[in-house]
Design an enzyme around this catalytic site. Sequence first.
Site, PDB file in Angstrom:
ATOM      1  CD  GLU A  88      37.764  25.626  32.868  1.00 23.39           C
ATOM      2  OE1 GLU A  88      36.842  25.260  32.100  1.00 23.39           O
ATOM      3  OE2 GLU A  88      37.578  26.085  34.007  1.00 23.39           O
ATOM      4  N   GLY A  95      37.105  24.528  29.481  1.00 28.80           N
ATOM      5  CA  GLY A  95      36.749  25.746  28.776  1.00 28.80           C
ATOM      6  C   GLY A  95      37.758  26.846  29.010  1.00 28.80           C
ATOM      7  CG  PHE A 120      42.155  28.681  33.071  1.00 32.67           C
ATOM      8  CD1 PHE A 120      42.782  28.406  34.269  1.00 32.67           C
ATOM      9  CD2 PHE A 120      42.161  27.708  32.080  1.00 32.67           C
ATOM     10  CE1 PHE A 120      43.431  27.198  34.477  1.00 32.67           C
ATOM     11  CE2 PHE A 120      42.809  26.499  32.275  1.00 32.67           C
ATOM     12  CZ  PHE A 120      43.451  26.241  33.476  1.00 32.67           C
ATOM     13  N   GLY A 179      36.014  30.924  34.707  1.00 33.39           N
ATOM     14  CA  GLY A 179      34.624  30.615  34.963  1.00 33.39           C
ATOM     15  C   GLY A 179      33.629  31.604  34.377  1.00 33.39           C
ATOM     16  CB  CYS A 208      31.978  35.560  37.637  1.00 28.73           C
ATOM     17  SG  CYS A 208      32.130  37.265  38.204  1.00 28.73           S
ATOM     18  CG  HIS A 266      20.918  66.558  54.635  1.00 27.45           C
ATOM     19  ND1 HIS A 266      19.702  66.093  54.173  1.00 27.45           N
ATOM     20  CD2 HIS A 266      20.956  67.884  54.361  1.00 27.45           C
ATOM     21  CE1 HIS A 266      19.025  67.117  53.660  1.00 27.45           C
ATOM     22  NE2 HIS A 266      19.759  68.216  53.769  1.00 27.45           N
TER      23      HIS A 266
END
Length: 456
Positions: A31, A33, A35, A37, A39, A439
Amino acid sequence: MTHFDLAIIGTGSGNSLVTPDFDGKKVAVIEEGTFGGTCLNVGCIPTKMFVYASDVADAVRESNRYGIDSTLDSVRWREIRDRVFGRIDPIAQGGKDYRVNGPNTTAYLGHATFNGPNSLIVDVDGVPQEVTADQIVIATGGHSVVPPVIADSGVPFHTSDTIMRIDELPTSLVILGGGFIASEFAHVFGALGVDIRIVTRGPAMLRAEDEEISRDFTQLAGKQWELHLDATVTGARQAGGEVVLELAGGETVAGEMLLVATGREPNTARLGLEKAGVATHSDGRVQVDEYGRTTVPGVWSLGDASSPYQLKHVANHEARVVAHNLAHPDDLQKFNHEFVPSAVFTHPQVSSVGLTEAQARDAGIDVTVKVQRYGDTAYGWAMEDTTSIFKVIADRKTRQIVGAHVMGPQASSLIQPVIQAMSFGLPAPEMARGQYWIHPALMEVVENAVLGLDFE
């Protein structure tokens, strides 16, 4: 050189590939960047946490329609921001610490490039380290695209990677783009009191959606924000503390801050894929087959690096499939991309699954379509809703739903029963009459939409 059973490039959905099947084996996790990712850090999760705060702000402003007088006195931006990242940042750090110090994994914190079919060079603080592995997974995600007219101009700008961490709200924000990222951030900052000016080259917002949804959303967007449609940016400059976009035809659009939201592309250009022989599509996505295999034996890919769907739930699905296939080469599973849903958490929410009406007709399907208005249901009356719709499209012959498109509150949740029906082959009449619908819950919008399909 260190050899591993598995090397994973990227710690978004790729992080979940370290399953119990690899207990006792050697796994490299690479990695460069943060950790977790896209999202976790700059995508789905933080944006939706901001969206929730903005939804609350909008609810305050709109309360008078229900006979409730209220005012939005102030917005404490830094508290909103710090609430979001005070939760997210420790998760990212915890993921890093676990991979650095946890069992079975060796973490390489740097950029990886292929040196051959089963060999990687990882630049760790300027020191190249060779990593070889029996199997390698490319799960590098994507990044924001910045048009040259902006990048070469020298003007300051933000992307979705940076805009959520600003220290102070601007008085005005120019957003370049008309897709889901632009629409979500327009809602986030507009609801918090920022003057929003959107510049998009297309004739409408959210053009990837069903034409009817895109048209109606664009109309509502124009009532909330300043829209500049069919706009071509020819230049950008700074003037008087503002960023000024110059448009074809001589018009200019200026704001205190600029957000570039013109799309994303896969993080593959700097991987040295050609040295390994890994083929890519014209847009940079890694070519994979239905099992997640690239054109090179032992090299796999998933998520935004290879998938046409830039969606976390798709990346997670692909990660589960690839994780199985890595450990069970004689029992390969296939990706299932048949009914992929999506949602845009803007104001109002938009969600979709399957074919648009135009796509269904172009495919030669004998379609039946029902557009159900929220306002024609009991809960819609309670909401005083006049604009929200649930559109469902079905095949008249097979009675199967082939698409659904929603614009309105809770759209991302209301569409789920249709996704389920499509995924398990439940005919529309059975979906509508084979179960109870509470309903007067808002879910009756879905019931009435499906009941309204004409199969005669």
